[in-house]
Scaffold this motif. Structure first.
Motif, PDB file in Angstrom:
ATOM      1  N   GLY A 207       5.492   4.522  15.835  1.00 47.05           N
ATOM      2  CA  GLY A 207       4.978   3.552  14.881  1.00 47.05           C
ATOM      3  C   GLY A 207       5.647   2.210  15.059  1.00 47.05           C
ATOM      4  O   GLY A 207       6.746   2.108  15.608  1.00 47.05           O
TER       5      GLY A 207
ATOM      6  N   ASP B 156       2.064   5.941  13.479  1.00 51.09           N
ATOM      7  CA  ASP B 156       0.637   5.605  13.367  1.00 51.09           C
ATOM      8  C   ASP B 156      -0.092   5.785  14.690  1.00 51.09           C
ATOM      9  O   ASP B 156      -1.242   5.401  14.830  1.00 51.09           O
ATOM     10  CB  ASP B 156       0.463   4.180  12.836  1.00 51.09           C
ATOM     11  CG  ASP B 156       1.012   3.126  13.788  1.00 51.09           C
ATOM     12  OD1 ASP B 156       1.618   3.492  14.822  1.00 51.09           O
ATOM     13  OD2 ASP B 156       0.846   1.932  13.494  1.00 51.09           O
TER      14      ASP B 156
ATOM     15  N   ARG C 109      -4.347   3.355  16.779  1.00 49.33           N
ATOM     16  CA  ARG C 109      -3.436   3.423  15.633  1.00 49.33           C
ATOM     17  C   ARG C 109      -4.221   3.854  14.400  1.00 49.33           C
ATOM     18  O   ARG C 109      -5.327   3.385  14.171  1.00 49.33           O
ATOM     19  CB  ARG C 109      -2.754   2.078  15.432  1.00 49.33           C
ATOM     20  CG  ARG C 109      -1.867   1.741  16.620  1.00 49.33           C
ATOM     21  CD  ARG C 109      -0.925   0.587  16.340  1.00 49.33           C
ATOM     22  NE  ARG C 109      -0.096   0.337  17.504  1.00 49.33           N
ATOM     23  CZ  ARG C 109       1.031   0.978  17.774  1.00 49.33           C
ATOM     24  NH1 ARG C 109       1.470   1.907  16.968  1.00 49.33           N
ATOM     25  NH2 ARG C 109       1.730   0.697  18.853  1.00 49.33           N
ATOM     26  N   TRP C 110      -3.617   4.788  13.631  1.00 51.66           N
ATOM     27  CA  TRP C 110      -4.260   5.365  12.463  1.00 51.66           C
ATOM     28  C   TRP C 110      -3.300   5.381  11.284  1.00 51.66           C
ATOM     29  O   TRP C 110      -2.095   5.224  11.459  1.00 51.66           O
ATOM     30  CB  TRP C 110      -4.635   6.828  12.732  1.00 51.66           C
ATOM     31  CG  TRP C 110      -5.676   7.094  13.750  1.00 51.66           C
ATOM     32  CD1 TRP C 110      -6.929   6.595  13.768  1.00 51.66           C
ATOM     33  CD2 TRP C 110      -5.583   7.952  14.892  1.00 51.66           C
ATOM     34  NE1 TRP C 110      -7.625   7.098  14.845  1.00 51.66           N
ATOM     35  CE2 TRP C 110      -6.811   7.927  15.551  1.00 51.66           C
ATOM     36  CE3 TRP C 110      -4.568   8.748  15.422  1.00 51.66           C
ATOM     37  CZ2 TRP C 110      -7.071   8.660  16.708  1.00 51.66           C
ATOM     38  CZ3 TRP C 110      -4.807   9.471  16.554  1.00 51.66           C
ATOM     39  CH2 TRP C 110      -6.050   9.432  17.202  1.00 51.66           C
ATOM     40  N   PRO C 111      -3.830   5.691  10.098  1.00 54.72           N
ATOM     41  CA  PRO C 111      -2.935   5.999   8.980  1.00 54.72           C
ATOM     42  C   PRO C 111      -2.130   7.268   9.297  1.00 54.72           C
ATOM     43  O   PRO C 111      -2.547   8.091  10.106  1.00 54.72           O
ATOM     44  CB  PRO C 111      -3.882   6.245   7.797  1.00 54.72           C
ATOM     45  CG  PRO C 111      -5.165   5.596   8.196  1.00 54.72           C
ATOM     46  CD  PRO C 111      -5.229   5.635   9.680  1.00 54.72           C
ATOM     47  N   ARG C 112      -1.001   7.430   8.623  1.00 54.58           N
ATOM     48  CA  ARG C 112      -0.081   8.533   8.906  1.00 54.58           C
ATOM     49  C   ARG C 112      -0.764   9.906   8.868  1.00 54.58           C
ATOM     50  O   ARG C 112      -0.546  10.740   9.747  1.00 54.58           O
ATOM     51  CB  ARG C 112       1.066   8.516   7.910  1.00 54.58           C
ATOM     52  CG  ARG C 112       2.104   9.583   8.193  1.00 54.58           C
ATOM     53  CD  ARG C 112       3.128   9.714   7.099  1.00 54.58           C
ATOM     54  NE  ARG C 112       3.784   8.444   6.848  1.00 54.58           N
ATOM     55  CZ  ARG C 112       5.027   8.323   6.426  1.00 54.58           C
ATOM     56  NH1 ARG C 112       5.751   9.384   6.202  1.00 54.58           N
ATOM     57  NH2 ARG C 112       5.553   7.151   6.201  1.00 54.58           N
TER      58      ARG C 112
END
Length: 199
Positions: A80, A92, A158-161
């Motif tokens: 992240g 992320d 990249r993503w939310p957790r």
């Protein structure tokens, strides 16, 4: 008192020969039964040996079939760019290093995250950088060929957790023998269906 009639010599000889023939027949039957029993035991042992040999040959063929695929390793980690209020990195993105430790090339490498996301980027990296930060040189996706002793690093978007956690990586590749494999993030290797040819 009269004398006992013991019969004549030919009758006695006939009786002796008949008794001898009966004894020989009984002995022959017993001998044949013993031989049949021995033959059945021998056949059972031979059948068991053949079954073991077939199993060993099958296991050796399976080992040869999987030999190259077992030399492919995947090293996933979550990274992240930001930190939370406790100063811990908020993951992320998946970053997955893949090594081909075999002496033959791999083909059509593809990394999927979860069931539907493909890698966003891939980089050639030195084998010494599998666990390190060396970004390497960017390559085209999907990776058409990964040579022997080579390594690449795949990066997800990249993503939310929670999305990162729920979309774990699975590597798909074709070995030098044309078999398609999948390697999941637990290290479980399985044969995979061949991809559909593109139109």
């Amino acid at each position: 008192m009269s004398a006992i009639d013991w019969g004549d010599v030919p009758t006695w000889l006939g009786a002796v020969f008949a008794a001898g023939a009966a004894a020989a027949a009984v002995w022959t039957l017993a001998s044949q039964r013993a031989q049949i029993k021995e033959q059945r035991e021998f056949i059972a042992v031979q059948a068991a040996n053949l079954a073991l040999e077939r199993e060993e040959l099958r296991a050796a063929a399976e080992e040869r079939r999987e030999a190259q695929a077992k030399q492919v390793s995947m090293h996933p980690r979550r990274e992240g760019l930001e930190r939370d209020e406790n100063g811990e990195v908020v993951p992320d993105q998946w970053v997955v290093a893949v090594r081909n430790r075999s002496d033959a090339p791999l083909y059509d490498l593809e990394l999927r995250f979860g069931s539907c996301y493909l890698a966003a980027e891939v980089y050639d990296i030195p084998e010494s950088a599998v666990h390190g930060p060396n970004p390497g040189e960017r390559r085209e996706l999907p990776v058409a060929v990964l040579g022997p002793g080579r390594a690449v690093r795949f990066c997800s978007q990249r993503w939310p957790r929670t999305t990162v956690h729920n979309n774990r990586p699975t590597l798909f590749f074709t070995d030098a023998g044309g078999l398609r494999w999948q390697l999941d993030w637990h290290g479980r290797l399985e044969e995979a269906p061949l991809p559909e040819p593109s139109a």
